[in-house]
Design a protein around this motif. Structure first.
Motif, PDB file in Angstrom:
ATOM      1  N   GLY A 124       7.505 -14.394  -0.611  1.00  0.00           N
ATOM      2  CA  GLY A 124       7.076 -14.640   0.760  1.00  0.00           C
ATOM      3  C   GLY A 124       5.824 -15.482   0.824  1.00  0.00           C
ATOM      4  O   GLY A 124       5.021 -15.506  -0.114  1.00  0.00           O
ATOM      5  N   VAL A 125       5.654 -16.180   1.938  1.00  0.00           N
ATOM      6  CA  VAL A 125       4.537 -17.101   2.098  1.00  0.00           C
ATOM      7  C   VAL A 125       3.695 -16.712   3.304  1.00  0.00           C
ATOM      8  O   VAL A 125       4.118 -15.932   4.168  1.00  0.00           O
ATOM      9  CB  VAL A 125       5.046 -18.548   2.270  1.00  0.00           C
ATOM     10  CG1 VAL A 125       5.787 -19.007   1.027  1.00  0.00           C
ATOM     11  CG2 VAL A 125       5.928 -18.680   3.520  1.00  0.00           C
ATOM     12  N   MET A 126       2.485 -17.273   3.361  1.00  0.00           N
ATOM     13  CA  MET A 126       1.580 -17.046   4.485  1.00  0.00           C
ATOM     14  C   MET A 126       1.690 -18.200   5.475  1.00  0.00           C
ATOM     15  O   MET A 126       1.649 -19.375   5.072  1.00  0.00           O
ATOM     16  CB  MET A 126       0.138 -16.927   3.986  1.00  0.00           C
ATOM     17  CG  MET A 126      -0.132 -15.735   3.093  1.00  0.00           C
ATOM     18  SD  MET A 126      -1.850 -15.730   2.473  1.00  0.00           S
ATOM     19  CE  MET A 126      -2.764 -15.666   4.027  1.00  0.00           C
ATOM     20  N   VAL A 127       1.827 -17.865   6.757  1.00  0.00           N
ATOM     21  CA  VAL A 127       1.882 -18.884   7.797  1.00  0.00           C
ATOM     22  C   VAL A 127       0.958 -18.470   8.945  1.00  0.00           C
ATOM     23  O   VAL A 127       0.443 -17.352   8.977  1.00  0.00           O
ATOM     24  CB  VAL A 127       3.320 -19.100   8.312  1.00  0.00           C
ATOM     25  CG1 VAL A 127       4.268 -19.406   7.175  1.00  0.00           C
ATOM     26  CG2 VAL A 127       3.808 -17.907   9.109  1.00  0.00           C
ATOM     27  N   ASP A 128       0.777 -19.372   9.884  1.00  0.00           N
ATOM     28  CA  ASP A 128      -0.044 -19.090  11.056  1.00  0.00           C
ATOM     29  C   ASP A 128       0.585 -19.779  12.254  1.00  0.00           C
ATOM     30  O   ASP A 128       1.510 -20.596  12.119  1.00  0.00           O
ATOM     31  CB  ASP A 128      -1.481 -19.581  10.836  1.00  0.00           C
ATOM     32  CG  ASP A 128      -2.502 -18.856  11.717  1.00  0.00           C
ATOM     33  OD1 ASP A 128      -2.080 -18.174  12.679  1.00  0.00           O
ATOM     34  OD2 ASP A 128      -3.709 -18.970  11.443  1.00  0.00           O
ATOM     35  N   PHE A 129       0.081 -19.460  13.445  1.00  0.00           N
ATOM     36  CA  PHE A 129       0.514 -20.134  14.653  1.00  0.00           C
ATOM     37  C   PHE A 129      -0.325 -21.396  14.832  1.00  0.00           C
ATOM     38  O   PHE A 129      -1.552 -21.362  14.692  1.00  0.00           O
ATOM     39  CB  PHE A 129       0.355 -19.221  15.871  1.00  0.00           C
ATOM     40  CG  PHE A 129       1.184 -17.973  15.797  1.00  0.00           C
ATOM     41  CD1 PHE A 129       2.565 -18.038  15.807  1.00  0.00           C
ATOM     42  CD2 PHE A 129       0.579 -16.721  15.703  1.00  0.00           C
ATOM     43  CE1 PHE A 129       3.339 -16.886  15.736  1.00  0.00           C
ATOM     44  CE2 PHE A 129       1.332 -15.564  15.629  1.00  0.00           C
ATOM     45  CZ  PHE A 129       2.720 -15.649  15.645  1.00  0.00           C
ATOM     46  N   SER A 130       0.318 -22.497  15.157  1.00  0.00           N
ATOM     47  CA  SER A 130      -0.387 -23.750  15.364  1.00  0.00           C
ATOM     48  C   SER A 130      -1.012 -23.794  16.749  1.00  0.00           C
ATOM     49  O   SER A 130      -0.487 -23.238  17.716  1.00  0.00           O
ATOM     50  CB  SER A 130       0.584 -24.928  15.199  1.00  0.00           C
ATOM     51  OG  SER A 130      -0.052 -26.146  15.524  1.00  0.00           O
ATOM     52  N   ARG A 131      -2.135 -24.490  16.838  1.00  0.00           N
ATOM     53  CA  ARG A 131      -2.772 -24.729  18.131  1.00  0.00           C
ATOM     54  C   ARG A 131      -2.228 -25.997  18.803  1.00  0.00           C
ATOM     55  O   ARG A 131      -2.594 -26.308  19.934  1.00  0.00           O
ATOM     56  CB  ARG A 131      -4.290 -24.861  17.960  1.00  0.00           C
ATOM     57  CG  ARG A 131      -4.967 -23.580  17.465  1.00  0.00           C
ATOM     58  CD  ARG A 131      -6.473 -23.744  17.411  1.00  0.00           C
ATOM     59  NE  ARG A 131      -6.871 -24.746  16.437  1.00  0.00           N
ATOM     60  CZ  ARG A 131      -7.043 -24.516  15.133  1.00  0.00           C
ATOM     61  NH1 ARG A 131      -6.836 -23.298  14.654  1.00  0.00           N
ATOM     62  NH2 ARG A 131      -7.419 -25.480  14.316  1.00  0.00           N
ATOM     63  N   VAL A 132      -1.365 -26.717  18.111  1.00  0.00           N
ATOM     64  CA  VAL A 132      -0.790 -27.958  18.641  1.00  0.00           C
ATOM     65  C   VAL A 132       0.543 -27.648  19.310  1.00  0.00           C
ATOM     66  O   VAL A 132       1.472 -27.178  18.656  1.00  0.00           O
ATOM     67  CB  VAL A 132      -0.580 -28.993  17.523  1.00  0.00           C
ATOM     68  CG1 VAL A 132       0.035 -30.273  18.084  1.00  0.00           C
ATOM     69  CG2 VAL A 132      -1.888 -29.288  16.814  1.00  0.00           C
ATOM     70  N   PRO A 133       0.674 -27.877  20.617  1.00  0.00           N
ATOM     71  CA  PRO A 133       1.949 -27.614  21.286  1.00  0.00           C
ATOM     72  C   PRO A 133       2.987 -28.662  20.895  1.00  0.00           C
ATOM     73  O   PRO A 133       2.653 -29.798  20.554  1.00  0.00           O
ATOM     74  CB  PRO A 133       1.609 -27.704  22.777  1.00  0.00           C
ATOM     75  CG  PRO A 133       0.424 -28.618  22.819  1.00  0.00           C
ATOM     76  CD  PRO A 133      -0.358 -28.364  21.554  1.00  0.00           C
ATOM     77  N   LEU A 134       4.244 -28.260  20.949  1.00  0.00           N
ATOM     78  CA  LEU A 134       5.349 -29.154  20.604  1.00  0.00           C
ATOM     79  C   LEU A 134       6.146 -29.461  21.864  1.00  0.00           C
ATOM     80  O   LEU A 134       6.690 -28.559  22.500  1.00  0.00           O
ATOM     81  CB  LEU A 134       6.251 -28.512  19.549  1.00  0.00           C
ATOM     82  CG  LEU A 134       7.434 -29.356  19.066  1.00  0.00           C
ATOM     83  CD1 LEU A 134       6.950 -30.645  18.415  1.00  0.00           C
ATOM     84  CD2 LEU A 134       8.286 -28.556  18.083  1.00  0.00           C
ATOM     85  N   GLN A 151       3.633 -33.164  14.708  1.00  0.00           N
ATOM     86  CA  GLN A 151       3.717 -32.474  13.422  1.00  0.00           C
ATOM     87  C   GLN A 151       2.577 -32.882  12.491  1.00  0.00           C
ATOM     88  O   GLN A 151       2.058 -32.058  11.730  1.00  0.00           O
ATOM     89  CB  GLN A 151       5.076 -32.763  12.760  1.00  0.00           C
ATOM     90  CG  GLN A 151       6.254 -32.061  13.401  1.00  0.00           C
ATOM     91  CD  GLN A 151       6.767 -32.776  14.641  1.00  0.00           C
ATOM     92  OE1 GLN A 151       6.238 -33.802  15.061  1.00  0.00           O
ATOM     93  NE2 GLN A 151       7.816 -32.234  15.232  1.00  0.00           N
ATOM     94  N   VAL A 152       2.178 -34.135  12.560  1.00  0.00           N
ATOM     95  CA  VAL A 152       1.050 -34.601  11.742  1.00  0.00           C
ATOM     96  C   VAL A 152      -0.223 -33.853  12.131  1.00  0.00           C
ATOM     97  O   VAL A 152      -0.983 -33.373  11.275  1.00  0.00           O
ATOM     98  CB  VAL A 152       0.864 -36.119  11.903  1.00  0.00           C
ATOM     99  CG1 VAL A 152      -0.451 -36.573  11.272  1.00  0.00           C
ATOM    100  CG2 VAL A 152       2.028 -36.867  11.269  1.00  0.00           C
ATOM    101  N   MET A 153      -0.458 -33.732  13.439  1.00  0.00           N
ATOM    102  CA  MET A 153      -1.663 -33.034  13.897  1.00  0.00           C
ATOM    103  C   MET A 153      -1.620 -31.554  13.534  1.00  0.00           C
ATOM    104  O   MET A 153      -2.622 -30.962  13.139  1.00  0.00           O
ATOM    105  CB  MET A 153      -1.808 -33.212  15.406  1.00  0.00           C
ATOM    106  CG  MET A 153      -2.094 -34.650  15.828  1.00  0.00           C
ATOM    107  SD  MET A 153      -2.166 -34.849  17.627  1.00  0.00           S
ATOM    108  CE  MET A 153      -3.643 -33.892  17.991  1.00  0.00           C
ATOM    109  N   GLU A 157      -3.809 -28.554  10.235  1.00  0.00           N
ATOM    110  CA  GLU A 157      -4.335 -27.194  10.294  1.00  0.00           C
ATOM    111  C   GLU A 157      -4.058 -26.401   9.021  1.00  0.00           C
ATOM    112  O   GLU A 157      -4.595 -25.307   8.836  1.00  0.00           O
ATOM    113  CB  GLU A 157      -3.714 -26.444  11.474  1.00  0.00           C
ATOM    114  CG  GLU A 157      -3.965 -27.084  12.830  1.00  0.00           C
ATOM    115  CD  GLU A 157      -3.197 -26.410  13.946  1.00  0.00           C
ATOM    116  OE1 GLU A 157      -3.715 -26.352  15.069  1.00  0.00           O
ATOM    117  OE2 GLU A 157      -2.067 -25.926  13.693  1.00  0.00           O
ATOM    118  N   LEU A 158      -3.222 -26.921   8.158  1.00  0.00           N
ATOM    119  CA  LEU A 158      -2.841 -26.198   6.948  1.00  0.00           C
ATOM    120  C   LEU A 158      -4.003 -26.148   5.964  1.00  0.00           C
ATOM    121  O   LEU A 158      -4.518 -27.187   5.547  1.00  0.00           O
ATOM    122  CB  LEU A 158      -1.633 -26.850   6.288  1.00  0.00           C
ATOM    123  CG  LEU A 158      -0.303 -26.717   7.023  1.00  0.00           C
ATOM    124  CD1 LEU A 158       0.741 -27.640   6.415  1.00  0.00           C
ATOM    125  CD2 LEU A 158       0.172 -25.268   6.986  1.00  0.00           C
ATOM    126  N   GLY A 159      -4.399 -24.938   5.604  1.00  0.00           N
ATOM    127  CA  GLY A 159      -5.390 -24.758   4.555  1.00  0.00           C
ATOM    128  C   GLY A 159      -4.688 -24.511   3.235  1.00  0.00           C
ATOM    129  O   GLY A 159      -3.466 -24.511   3.138  1.00  0.00           O
TER     130      GLY A 159
END
Length: 274
Positions: A124-134, A151-153, A157-159
């Motif tokens: 399993g992997v770690m993910v987060d919610f993006s602040r960039v709306p689609l 998607q670029v923006m 946000e990916l650390g």
């Protein structure tokens, strides 16, 4: 049909007046390759032809299949029997001034190859919610177009610890990751956002939905909400990408999710080579 103009990335790439470079006027496919064969290759080619038709770009499946054969012969040995990634970038062509394309333009196809990205953690992997709306234009829904600035923006946000960020629409519904489609298991059923609201309708997503339905499992295409994912009835969230495979999510925004192994044996790239 106007003949396709072929360009190899390592030989100089597209001309400076290409409409894909100027306006994002085109689309692309990324295909996992093993030697000279591709995973779900026919689905990738069919999607490119179908979506090119939606954009008014004329290309045939046979043309693309011939290029893939040439690419396999050109690149396979370079990766020493390791899997690699073939990228096809199709544009409307070169020339003209302004947004309106010239009639009868010859489409351009740029072909490139790269190593496989690192495999995702099977636990399993770690993910987060993006602040960039689609935002998805209904006319372009599902098309893997070259216009991918949102998607670029979001990917910015990916650390180092995050594998992916999940993007939402204007209503707060979860739509997809920057490079992945979503599939949730809840109450022994499967839920995925409808294809009509997706920026990219992935070939692995469609293949997997068909497999699940064929096996008699309940699959629903409906809006996916944050409570669906964080609620107690969630049995697992999966990220789908034809290069990376089926990736289970272990943690989202600091919340632990159950890691369900029910899909672990369904996707075997070696069984889907063409």
């Amino acid at each position: 049909m106007v003949a396709l103009r072929l360009f190899w990335a390592e030989a100089g790439g597209l001309p400076a007046d290409d409409r894909g470079l100027a306006y994002g006027d085109g689309l692309f496919e990324t295909i996992r390759m093993a030697g000279q064969k591709g995973v779900l290759l026919s689905r990738h080619l069919e999607r490119m032809v179908r979506d090119a038709r939606r954009l008014g770009i004329k290309v045939s499946r046979q043309e693309l299949a011939t290029v893939c054969t040439q690419a396999g012969q050109r690149f396979a040995e370079r990766f020493n029997d390791q899997d690699w990634v073939l990228k096809l970038t199709l544009t409307r062509g070169a020339g003209g001034r302004g947004y309106r394309p010239d009639p009868g333009m010859a489409p351009n196809l740029l072909v490139s190859a790269s190593p496989m990205p690192p495999a995702a953690d099977a636990s399993g992997v770690m993910v987060d919610f993006s602040r960039v709306p689609l935002t998805v234009n209904p006319l372009l829904a599902g098309i893997k177009s070259l216009s991918r600035l949102e998607q670029v923006m979001a990917a910015a946000e990916l650390g180092s610890a995050l594998f992916e960020v999940i993007m939402s629409d204007s209503d707060g519904n979860l739509v997809e990751g920057t490079r992945t489609n979503l599939l949730l298991r809840k109450n022994d059923t499967w839920i995925t956002p409808p294809s009509a609201c997706l920026a990219v309708a992935g070939v692995l997503r469609q293949w997997l939905l068909e497999r699940l339905r064929q096996s008699g499992q309940a699959v629903f295409e409906r809006p996916l909400t944050v409570p669906d994912v964080l609620g107690s009835e969630c049995q697992g969230l999966f990220l789908l990408n034809s290069v990376l495979g089926i990736v289970p999510v272990r943690t989202i925004a600091g919340h632990d999710l159950p890691v369900d192994g029910v899909l672990a044996t369904i996707f075997n790239p070696l069984e889907l080579l063409e």
